[in-house]
Scaffold this motif. Structure first.
Motif, PDB file in Angstrom:
ATOM      1  N   ASP A  27     -42.275   1.943  82.312  1.00 26.32           N
ATOM      2  CA  ASP A  27     -40.988   1.563  82.909  1.00 26.32           C
ATOM      3  C   ASP A  27     -39.983   2.708  82.833  1.00 26.32           C
ATOM      4  O   ASP A  27     -40.009   3.516  81.896  1.00 26.32           O
ATOM      5  CB  ASP A  27     -40.406   0.349  82.166  1.00 26.32           C
ATOM      6  CG  ASP A  27     -41.135  -0.958  82.492  1.00 26.32           C
ATOM      7  OD1 ASP A  27     -41.869  -0.978  83.513  1.00 26.32           O
ATOM      8  OD2 ASP A  27     -40.984  -1.922  81.730  1.00 26.32           O
ATOM      9  N   ASP A  28     -39.088   2.725  83.820  1.00 30.35           N
ATOM     10  CA  ASP A  28     -38.073   3.782  83.867  1.00 30.35           C
ATOM     11  C   ASP A  28     -36.868   3.376  83.028  1.00 30.35           C
ATOM     12  O   ASP A  28     -36.096   2.498  83.414  1.00 30.35           O
ATOM     13  CB  ASP A  28     -37.670   4.023  85.323  1.00 30.35           C
ATOM     14  CG  ASP A  28     -36.649   5.145  85.452  1.00 30.35           C
ATOM     15  OD1 ASP A  28     -36.265   5.735  84.409  1.00 30.35           O
ATOM     16  OD2 ASP A  28     -36.234   5.435  86.589  1.00 30.35           O
ATOM     17  N   ALA A  29     -36.708   4.020  81.901  1.00 27.63           N
ATOM     18  CA  ALA A  29     -35.604   3.684  80.985  1.00 27.63           C
ATOM     19  C   ALA A  29     -34.243   3.859  81.652  1.00 27.63           C
ATOM     20  O   ALA A  29     -33.275   3.192  81.288  1.00 27.63           O
ATOM     21  CB  ALA A  29     -35.694   4.540  79.731  1.00 27.63           C
ATOM     22  N   TYR A  81     -41.544   7.900  73.849  1.00 25.52           N
ATOM     23  CA  TYR A  81     -40.698   8.890  73.166  1.00 25.52           C
ATOM     24  C   TYR A  81     -39.624   9.414  74.116  1.00 25.52           C
ATOM     25  O   TYR A  81     -38.472   9.599  73.742  1.00 25.52           O
ATOM     26  CB  TYR A  81     -41.550  10.047  72.627  1.00 25.52           C
ATOM     27  CG  TYR A  81     -42.539   9.634  71.565  1.00 25.52           C
ATOM     28  CD1 TYR A  81     -42.153   9.573  70.226  1.00 25.52           C
ATOM     29  CD2 TYR A  81     -43.850   9.297  71.883  1.00 25.52           C
ATOM     30  CE1 TYR A  81     -43.053   9.182  69.239  1.00 25.52           C
ATOM     31  CE2 TYR A  81     -44.757   8.912  70.917  1.00 25.52           C
ATOM     32  CZ  TYR A  81     -44.358   8.850  69.599  1.00 25.52           C
ATOM     33  OH  TYR A  81     -45.244   8.464  68.622  1.00 25.52           O
ATOM     34  N   SER A  82     -40.029   9.637  75.382  1.00 26.80           N
ATOM     35  CA  SER A  82     -39.038  10.084  76.371  1.00 26.80           C
ATOM     36  C   SER A  82     -38.048   8.964  76.685  1.00 26.80           C
ATOM     37  O   SER A  82     -36.838   9.203  76.799  1.00 26.80           O
ATOM     38  CB  SER A  82     -39.726  10.535  77.669  1.00 26.80           C
ATOM     39  OG  SER A  82     -40.412  11.760  77.486  1.00 26.80           O
ATOM     40  N   PHE A  89     -52.455   4.401  70.884  1.00 24.43           N
ATOM     41  CA  PHE A  89     -51.978   5.533  70.107  1.00 24.43           C
ATOM     42  C   PHE A  89     -51.627   6.719  71.000  1.00 24.43           C
ATOM     43  O   PHE A  89     -50.665   7.435  70.761  1.00 24.43           O
ATOM     44  CB  PHE A  89     -53.056   5.939  69.094  1.00 24.43           C
ATOM     45  CG  PHE A  89     -52.652   7.108  68.235  1.00 24.43           C
ATOM     46  CD1 PHE A  89     -51.984   6.904  67.044  1.00 24.43           C
ATOM     47  CD2 PHE A  89     -52.919   8.409  68.638  1.00 24.43           C
ATOM     48  CE1 PHE A  89     -51.595   7.974  66.259  1.00 24.43           C
ATOM     49  CE2 PHE A  89     -52.530   9.488  67.856  1.00 24.43           C
ATOM     50  CZ  PHE A  89     -51.873   9.263  66.659  1.00 24.43           C
ATOM     51  N   ARG A  90     -52.458   6.957  72.021  1.00 23.90           N
ATOM     52  CA  ARG A  90     -52.256   8.113  72.891  1.00 23.90           C
ATOM     53  C   ARG A  90     -50.989   8.017  73.727  1.00 23.90           C
ATOM     54  O   ARG A  90     -50.558   8.991  74.322  1.00 23.90           O
ATOM     55  CB  ARG A  90     -53.430   8.249  73.864  1.00 23.90           C
ATOM     56  CG  ARG A  90     -54.748   8.614  73.257  1.00 23.90           C
ATOM     57  CD  ARG A  90     -55.845   8.486  74.324  1.00 23.90           C
ATOM     58  NE  ARG A  90     -55.570   9.364  75.453  1.00 23.90           N
ATOM     59  CZ  ARG A  90     -56.129  10.557  75.600  1.00 23.90           C
ATOM     60  NH1 ARG A  90     -56.982  10.996  74.723  1.00 23.90           N
ATOM     61  NH2 ARG A  90     -55.829  11.299  76.651  1.00 23.90           N
ATOM     62  N   GLU A  91     -50.422   6.815  73.812  1.00 21.71           N
ATOM     63  CA  GLU A  91     -49.279   6.601  74.698  1.00 21.71           C
ATOM     64  C   GLU A  91     -48.067   7.369  74.196  1.00 21.71           C
ATOM     65  O   GLU A  91     -47.692   7.224  73.030  1.00 21.71           O
ATOM     66  CB  GLU A  91     -48.971   5.106  74.756  1.00 21.71           C
ATOM     67  CG  GLU A  91     -47.824   4.755  75.667  1.00 21.71           C
ATOM     68  CD  GLU A  91     -48.029   5.283  77.086  1.00 21.71           C
ATOM     69  OE1 GLU A  91     -48.951   4.845  77.760  1.00 21.71           O
ATOM     70  OE2 GLU A  91     -47.238   6.157  77.507  1.00 21.71           O
ATOM     71  N   GLY A  92     -47.439   8.161  75.050  1.00 18.38           N
ATOM     72  CA  GLY A  92     -46.311   8.962  74.590  1.00 18.38           C
ATOM     73  C   GLY A  92     -45.068   8.857  75.443  1.00 18.38           C
ATOM     74  O   GLY A  92     -44.061   9.501  75.161  1.00 18.38           O
ATOM     75  N   ARG A  93     -45.101   8.020  76.482  1.00 13.06           N
ATOM     76  CA  ARG A  93     -43.933   7.952  77.365  1.00 13.06           C
ATOM     77  C   ARG A  93     -42.728   7.345  76.672  1.00 13.06           C
ATOM     78  O   ARG A  93     -41.583   7.677  76.970  1.00 13.06           O
ATOM     79  CB  ARG A  93     -44.271   7.146  78.628  1.00 13.06           C
ATOM     80  CG  ARG A  93     -45.138   7.909  79.588  1.00 13.06           C
ATOM     81  CD  ARG A  93     -45.627   7.040  80.733  1.00 13.06           C
ATOM     82  NE  ARG A  93     -46.666   6.125  80.291  1.00 13.06           N
ATOM     83  CZ  ARG A  93     -47.392   5.365  81.109  1.00 13.06           C
ATOM     84  NH1 ARG A  93     -47.159   5.397  82.401  1.00 13.06           N
ATOM     85  NH2 ARG A  93     -48.331   4.568  80.632  1.00 13.06           N
ATOM     86  N   ARG A 148     -35.432   8.732  73.957  1.00 13.95           N
ATOM     87  CA  ARG A 148     -34.469   9.843  74.006  1.00 13.95           C
ATOM     88  C   ARG A 148     -33.487   9.678  75.154  1.00 13.95           C
ATOM     89  O   ARG A 148     -32.293   9.932  75.012  1.00 13.95           O
ATOM     90  CB  ARG A 148     -35.201  11.182  74.136  1.00 13.95           C
ATOM     91  CG  ARG A 148     -35.486  11.811  72.795  1.00 13.95           C
ATOM     92  CD  ARG A 148     -35.929  13.250  72.960  1.00 13.95           C
ATOM     93  NE  ARG A 148     -34.820  14.187  72.895  1.00 13.95           N
ATOM     94  CZ  ARG A 148     -34.976  15.482  73.125  1.00 13.95           C
ATOM     95  NH1 ARG A 148     -36.162  15.984  73.436  1.00 13.95           N
ATOM     96  NH2 ARG A 148     -33.943  16.297  73.029  1.00 13.95           N
ATOM     97  N   ILE A 149     -34.021   9.257  76.298  1.00 15.84           N
ATOM     98  CA  ILE A 149     -33.153   9.066  77.475  1.00 15.84           C
ATOM     99  C   ILE A 149     -32.069   8.024  77.164  1.00 15.84           C
ATOM    100  O   ILE A 149     -30.895   8.206  77.490  1.00 15.84           O
ATOM    101  CB  ILE A 149     -34.014   8.664  78.694  1.00 15.84           C
ATOM    102  CG1 ILE A 149     -34.742   9.904  79.217  1.00 15.84           C
ATOM    103  CG2 ILE A 149     -33.178   8.000  79.777  1.00 15.84           C
ATOM    104  CD1 ILE A 149     -35.852   9.598  80.211  1.00 15.84           C
TER     105      ILE A 149
END
Lengths: 543, 142
Positions: B36-38, B64-65, B58-62, B68-69
């Motif tokens: 989803d677009d934060a 984190y962005s 575990f591999r999911e990293g979106r 931060r956004i």
């Protein structure tokens, strides 16, 4: 070269303590292997076919003699007496024991080294030009820019779980020895009209199963904006790179799907948002780092003319040394490609000898090249003969740089869990066969990968060989016409594959045909291929 | 699911988090899936009190962005990481702006404390208040 201050050292020391803690919890079974795997990978520890493999980072391929002696110590103490220099300027050890890893990392930390992010879906070791600060053709030493990136990317909270691994290369020269068009991000130092240094930014290059050349998305990025712009690129990639298929997860696929112009637009849009956050260090930080890379004091009166009456020495000087920016000096490449040996391997004793030579003759610096050789960057020409004699006695004086037996090879099925075929024996056989005629052949870059992931850079080989699995048998495809240099191109498959002996014979046929086709003895194989195309070679190989 | 590991001292906002598609203006808790677009939440940050962000593997990293956004847009409520997360990721999570974690396997508070105190300094600015090492160097030279 760069020296840690107390901040850098504290981070590396903390990393050792962290991994010691993690290994202890794993050995006590407090963490499952599933949960532990990504943790060990972030410290460069892989489980391979026979044992753990550790990849130690060599930032931008630069080490000093003290560090090289430590690499030798690690080879003796924790491995079987040798190490393997890789195509990303790192070193790998193949026979590791998990319970010894914390002590090993502590040994590394004692000489300002580590294994941070040498694996995993994060920003990997920053690679660079092995002739940095010595080549006459560079605008500036690229390594301070690489070190700034190393620090920025170390334990980055947002970019440690990217869709896939991420590789960045930096060069300071238009002569590309760092293969910047074949990296996720390639950076080239350039000057604007005012003579100020900035960065040309390329994105979306790479090898692997979908080889692509990078696109320029910015012709000139001011240094003051460097890190915030990198942050913007990585954020666009982290948010929008594909995660549904690991084979389509590299940034090159995103750039290709969006188109370079649209990708660049999204980066600029993101950059406008993050730039005001104060992510960029002041110019004093780059200046602080750059001061560490001040070249050794060079003797302006060092003699240029040297006695080359020994023909073996003269040949080695011709083949394995490059002109240095200071006339009385040379850049020496130590070949780790003695025909018949494993490409990129060095014994602990050889590492110690190279460390001694670096200290005595080369401003205490050694570089690892992406072609898996070592470089002594600042050697007085007057010292070359003494140095060469030591190399001869250590089995390190093979004069074959960029020639047919200077073959890049991945570890292949002899070690690697991903491999479909062995690559080392192919490289060994070819090197032994071709070495006798390589002087006549001139520059010829042969690169061998044992699977489609392409760690042996077969796409960038003048002659590339790719090992695949065909119905349970090792099968080797032949590719021609690649280059990883400033004239980068991707090699193309010539035709059906071969077995182990067949591929060696096919390469010999290609080379025999080249000798009849070349316009003159100076025309390289790559140039002949580009001039005449694949057809004559197809005919030579397949009849 | 285990218990929530919280790094906030205010009372937990327990309203159920609605999926982004069902979220309506005025709601106080919402859940973002990994893709989803934060930024769609930016107009609502004044009323939101808790934003859950999913980590399905575990591999999911979106996420984190996303976190931060949201912090960059000024959100001061709770950002909770929900899913396949381990104690060893705590530093990344907190630096990216998360201040609560709801993991599938429980987090040992003793290990968490050790983990969060592990690195004395950081190299880059992020969503927390830590100063990057380059700024500390600058100050010590001033």
């Amino acid at each position: 070269m760069y020296r840690y201050d107390e901040y850098d050292q504290a981070i590396v020391d903390a990393r050792v303590a962290e991994f010691r803690d993690q290994v202890e919890r794993r050995l006590k079974n407090e963490i499952s292997e599933e949960a532990f795997k990504p943790l060990r990978l972030m410290n460069g520890l892989y489980l391979q076919l026979h044992a753990y493999m550790l990849r130690v980072a060599i930032p931008y391929g630069t080490v000093d003699s003290r560090q090289m002696r430590m690499l030798a110590h690690i080879a003796r103490r924790y491995d079987r007496g040798y190490g393997h220099f890789t195509t990303r300027q790192n070193i790998q050890y193949n026979w590791m024991k998990l319970e010894e890893m914390p002590d090993l990392l502590a040994d590394l930390a004692s000489v300002e080294m580590h294994a941070f992010q040498t694996s995993g879906n994060c920003i990997r070791n920053i690679s660079s030009d092995q002739f940095a600060a010595a080549a006459a053709d560079e605008i500036a030493d690229p390594r301070p820019y690489a070190e700034l990136l190393r620090q920025w990317s170390t334990l980055h909270p947002e970019f440690s779980f990217l869709p896939r691994k991420f590789k960045i290369a930096v060069t300071g020269s238009t002569i590309d020895r760092a293969a910047i068009k074949l990296h996720d991000i390639g950076l080239e130092l350039v000057q604007n009209d005012a003579g100020e240094i900035g960065l040309k930014v390329l994105v979306g290059g790479g090898m692997g199963r979908t080889p692509m050349l990078g696109h320029v998305i910015r012709k000139y990025l001011p240094v003051a904006d460097y890190l915030s712009y990198m942050e913007a690129i990585l954020r666009v990639y982290n948010r929008h790179g594909r995660r549904d298929n690991i084979y389509k997860a590299r940034i090159k696929i995103l750039v290709n799907d969006l188109g370079a112009a649209e990708f660049a637009r999204q980066v600029e849009e993101e950059w406008a948002l993050v730039k005001p956050l104060g992510l960029d260090p002041p110019p004093s930080e780059l200046a602080r780092i750059a001061a560490h890379f001040a070249p050794p004091v060079l003797d302006a009166n060092a003699p240029v003319e040297i006695d080359q009456s020994n023909p073996d020495f003269a040949n080695w000087v011709t083949v394995n040394t490059h002109p240095h920016k200071a006339p009385g000096y040379a850049i020496v490449t130590i070949s780790l490609k003695a025909p018949g040996e494993i490409p990129g391997d060095a014994s602990a004793d050889q590492m110690d000898i190279i460390a001694d030579l670096a200290q005595r003759y080369a401003g205490d610096e050694i570089r690892v090249t992406h072609a898996q050789n070592l470089v002594l960057p600042h050697v007085r020409r007057a010292d070359l003969f003494d140095l060469w004699q030591v190399l001869v006695s250590a089995g390190l004086a093979t004069a074959n740089l960029d020639r047919a037996s200077d073959i890049i090879s991945c570890p292949g099925l002899d070690y690697c869990t991903l491999a479909n075929a062995r690559s080392i024996p192919i490289a060994q056989k070819l090197a032994v066969k071709l070495a006798p005629q390589e002087a006549d052949l001139g520059e010829l870059k042969i690169k061998v990968s044992g699977c489609i992931n392409g760690c042996g850079h077969h796409h960038a080989g003048h002659i590339g060989i790719l090992g695949v699995d065909r119905k349970g048998e090792e099968n080797y495809q032949l590719l021609l016409g690649g280059s990883g240099a400033e004239d980068a191109t991707l090699a193309k498959i010539l035709g059906p594959g071969f077995d182990e002996n067949g591929i060696v014979a096919a390469v010999e046929k290609v080379i025999d045909r080249y000798k009849t086709l070349r316009a003159d003895p100076a025309e390289r194989f790559l140039d002949t291929y580009r001039r005449v195309g694949a057809e004559p070679f197809k005919e030579a190989v397949y009849g | 699911m285990a218990e929530v590991y919280r790094l906030r001292s205010d009372p937990e906002h327990t309203a159920p988090a609605l999926p982004l598609a069902e979220y309506q203006s005025g709601g106080t808790a919402v859940r973002l899936e990994a893709g989803d677009d934060a930024r769609l939440l930016v107009p609502h940050l004044g009323t939101l009190r808790r934003i859950d962000i999913a980590f399905p593997k575990f591999r999911e990293g979106r996420g984190y962005s996303s976190a931060r956004i949201l912090r960059e847009a000024g959100f001061t409520g709770e950002i909770r990481a929900v899913g396949v997360l381990y104690v060893d990721q705590l530093m990344f999570l907190t630096r990216a702006g998360f201040d609560a974690v709801l993991p599938e396997t429980p987090i040992d508070p003793a290990v968490a404390e050790r983990t969060l105190a592990r690195f004395p300094n950081v190299y880059m600015k992020a969503a927390d208040s830590l100063q990057p090492i380059w700024a500390l160097r600058e100050q010590s030279n001033a």
